[in-house]
Design an enzyme around this catalytic site. Structure first.
Site, short mmCIF file in Angstrom:
data_model
loop_
_atom_site.label_atom_id
_atom_site.label_comp_id
_atom_site.label_asym_id
_atom_site.label_seq_id
_atom_site.Cartn_x
_atom_site.Cartn_y
_atom_site.Cartn_z
N SER A 290 -11.14 1.09 16.15
CA SER A 290 -11.17 -0.34 16.46
C SER A 290 -12.23 -0.66 17.51
CB SER A 290 -9.80 -0.78 16.99
OG SER A 290 -9.87 -1.99 17.69
N ARG B 152 -12.44 -3.35 19.12
CA ARG B 152 -11.71 -4.03 20.20
C ARG B 152 -11.14 -3.03 21.19
NH1 ARG B 152 -6.53 -4.11 20.87
NH2 ARG B 152 -6.22 -3.30 18.76
N ARG B 153 -10.45 -2.01 20.67
CA ARG B 153 -9.91 -0.99 21.56
C ARG B 153 -11.02 -0.24 22.27
NH1 ARG B 153 -5.99 0.83 16.77
NH2 ARG B 153 -4.17 -0.47 17.22
N SER C 130 0.54 4.13 1.78
CA SER C 130 0.57 4.98 2.97
C SER C 130 1.98 5.03 3.54
CB SER C 130 -0.40 4.46 4.03
OG SER C 130 0.10 3.26 4.61
N ARG D 283 -11.31 7.44 11.61
CA ARG D 283 -10.52 6.78 10.58
C ARG D 283 -9.46 7.74 10.08
NH1 ARG D 283 -12.17 3.38 5.66
NH2 ARG D 283 -9.92 3.14 5.84
N CYS E 27 -13.97 -8.12 12.12
CA CYS E 27 -13.34 -6.94 12.69
C CYS E 27 -14.27 -6.16 13.61
CB CYS E 27 -12.82 -6.03 11.58
SG CYS E 27 -14.12 -5.16 10.69
N LYS F 81 -2.29 -8.37 11.23
CA LYS F 81 -3.64 -8.29 11.80
C LYS F 81 -4.70 -8.01 10.74
CE LYS F 81 -3.26 -3.41 13.21
NZ LYS F 81 -4.26 -2.88 12.30
N ASP F 82 -4.29 -7.55 9.54
CA ASP F 82 -5.24 -7.29 8.46
C ASP F 82 -5.58 -8.55 7.66
OD1 ASP F 82 -5.29 -4.59 9.09
OD2 ASP F 82 -3.74 -4.06 7.63
N ARG G 135 0.85 -1.18 0.00
CA ARG G 135 0.00 0.00 0.00
C ARG G 135 0.90 1.24 0.00
NH1 ARG G 135 -3.08 -0.19 5.20
NH2 ARG G 135 -4.17 1.61 4.32
N ASN H 199 -5.16 8.08 8.27
CA ASN H 199 -3.80 7.60 8.49
C ASN H 199 -3.30 8.05 9.85
OD1 ASN H 199 -2.88 10.29 8.22
ND2 ASN H 199 -2.59 10.05 6.02
N VAL H 200 -2.08 7.63 10.19
CA VAL H 200 -1.55 7.90 11.53
C VAL H 200 -1.50 9.41 11.81
CG1 VAL H 200 0.51 7.76 12.97
CG2 VAL H 200 -0.24 5.76 11.66
N THR I 242 -3.28 11.85 10.48
CA THR I 242 -4.63 12.40 10.62
C THR I 242 -5.19 12.09 12.00
OG1 THR I 242 -5.06 12.18 8.26
CG2 THR I 242 -6.98 12.30 9.70
N ARG I 243 -4.99 10.88 12.47
CA ARG I 243 -5.52 10.50 13.79
C ARG I 243 -4.81 11.26 14.90
NH1 ARG I 243 -7.50 4.28 13.67
NH2 ARG I 243 -7.93 4.11 11.46
#
Length: 348
Positions: free
Chosen positions: A141, A143-144, A28, A161, A267, A96-97, A26, A163-164, A166-167
């Site tokens: 997530s 889960r989180r 990113s 949502r 997921c 994990k994906d 990818r 990318n890193v 942006t978050r």
């Protein structure tokens, strides 16, 4: 230290006219950084140049929650198609994906894993315990989100949502609208951004996703395997792939992913698992939580590994540990808490 940028070779300009290995990734920043680590190792092991081939996946193109996009596999399918149709020779995924169902014609190995824990990135250096009442925490997530709610029911967990970067900006940027975000430590470490972490979350508080922190290096099976007595189609790549595989990582993630497979959890299911190898012991803890964090259950187990047996036998023991833990969770009523598809085992 920031990783050295990878030089991308072009046909006709490769050292010694060696054909390059085409590595699908990818585009990113995190994906290319991870792929660059693998590419440099492949160059060392094979003596061949590696060129990165950027592949757009469904998860890169579409917006919305990962669950609404179909969950596991949205970042993977296009890369696998590129492998199978010959546009690349190797693909690198965040493990994990990857769906737990094996892909026909493809094989992957797992290099040594980065720290699998999650990280809280909060304003003013706040921790999970010191975030203000009603504080806003962002994560994409389930889960989180479920485990954060279980630990701090008073927090407002917001679905995000991006990318890193942006978050992180949602909590630490000039126009921040959140008090904190939760990200994988491994991604921040590979991007040299551990400076933004205010707390690394203990696995007993937030159990990581199965396979988190590990990479999957995937190839066409025919390139690295062959009929007895005949060489594989790409012998130098076959040897390199074999050397990339890290046995303790492989055993740990096999156990974790076996939990996910037996629970038939997508997921959207808040399922965490964390396995470790210590000497000849493989230990595993798995967690299933209610989406709203109101309840969660966990199971822990351990198995001894006989290192003088065939690798396939050790792998089977790791998978069996994961299945056993999942069976216990199902028997305890895990399907009440989370959207699972697995059937509950019959009692003897």
């Amino acid at each position: 230290m920031t990783p050295t940028p990878l030089s991308v070779s072009t046909p006709g300009s490769t050292p010694g006219d060696l054909a390059p290995i085409r590595l699908g990734t990818r585009a990113s920043a995190l994906a290319t950084t991870q792929s660059g680590l693998v590419a440099r190792r492949l160059e060392e092991l094979t003596g061949r140049p590696v060129e990165l081939v950027h592949i757009r996946t469904e998860g890169d193109v579409k917006t919305g929650s990962l669950a609404s996009l179909g969950g596991t596999g949205v970042f993977v399918t296009a890369l696998r198609e590129a492998l199978l149709d010959g546009r690349c020779d190797v693909a690198v995924h965040s493990l994990k994906d990857l769906p737990t169902t094996p892909a026909d014609g493809l094989t992957f190995v797992t290099p040594e894993r980065e720290d699998p824990r999650d990280a809280l990135c909060a304003r003013d250096g706040l921790t999970l315990a010191t975030l203000p009442h009603g504080g806003r925490v962002g994560t994409g997530s389930p889960r989180r989100a479920a485990q954060i709610r279980a630990a701090r029911p008073d927090l407002d967990v917001v679905d995000i949502r991006g990318n890193v970067g942006t978050r992180l900006n949602r909590a630490l940027g000039p126009d921040a609208d959140l008090d904190a975000v939760v990200l994988a430590y491994a991604g921040l470490s590979r991007l040299d951004r551990t400076d933004v972490i205010s707390e690394i979350l203990d696995v007993d508080v937030v159990a990581p996703a199965p396979g988190q922190g590990a990479l999957a290096v995937e190839v066409r099976t025919a390139d690295i395997a062959s009929e007895p007595g005949t060489p594989p189609r790409a012998p130098d790549l076959a040897e390199a792939i074999h050397l990339l595989d890290h046995r303790p990582t492989r055993l740990a993630v096999l156990a974790e992913r076996a939990v996910l497979a037996r629970l038939e959890a997508g997921c959207a299911a808040p399922v965490g698992a964390h396995a470790t190898v210590s000497g000849t012991a493989l230990g595993l803890r798995a967690v299933v939580a209610a989406v709203d964090g109101s309840e969660q259950m966990s199971r822990t187990a351990e198995t001894r590994l006989s290192l003088d047996v065939a690798p396939e036998t050790i792998d089977a023991a790791a998978r069996a540990l994961g299945v056993a833990v999942a069976e216990h969770l199902l028997a305890d009523g895990a399907e009440r808490l989370a959207p699972l598809s697995a059937s509950v085992p019959e009692k003897a």
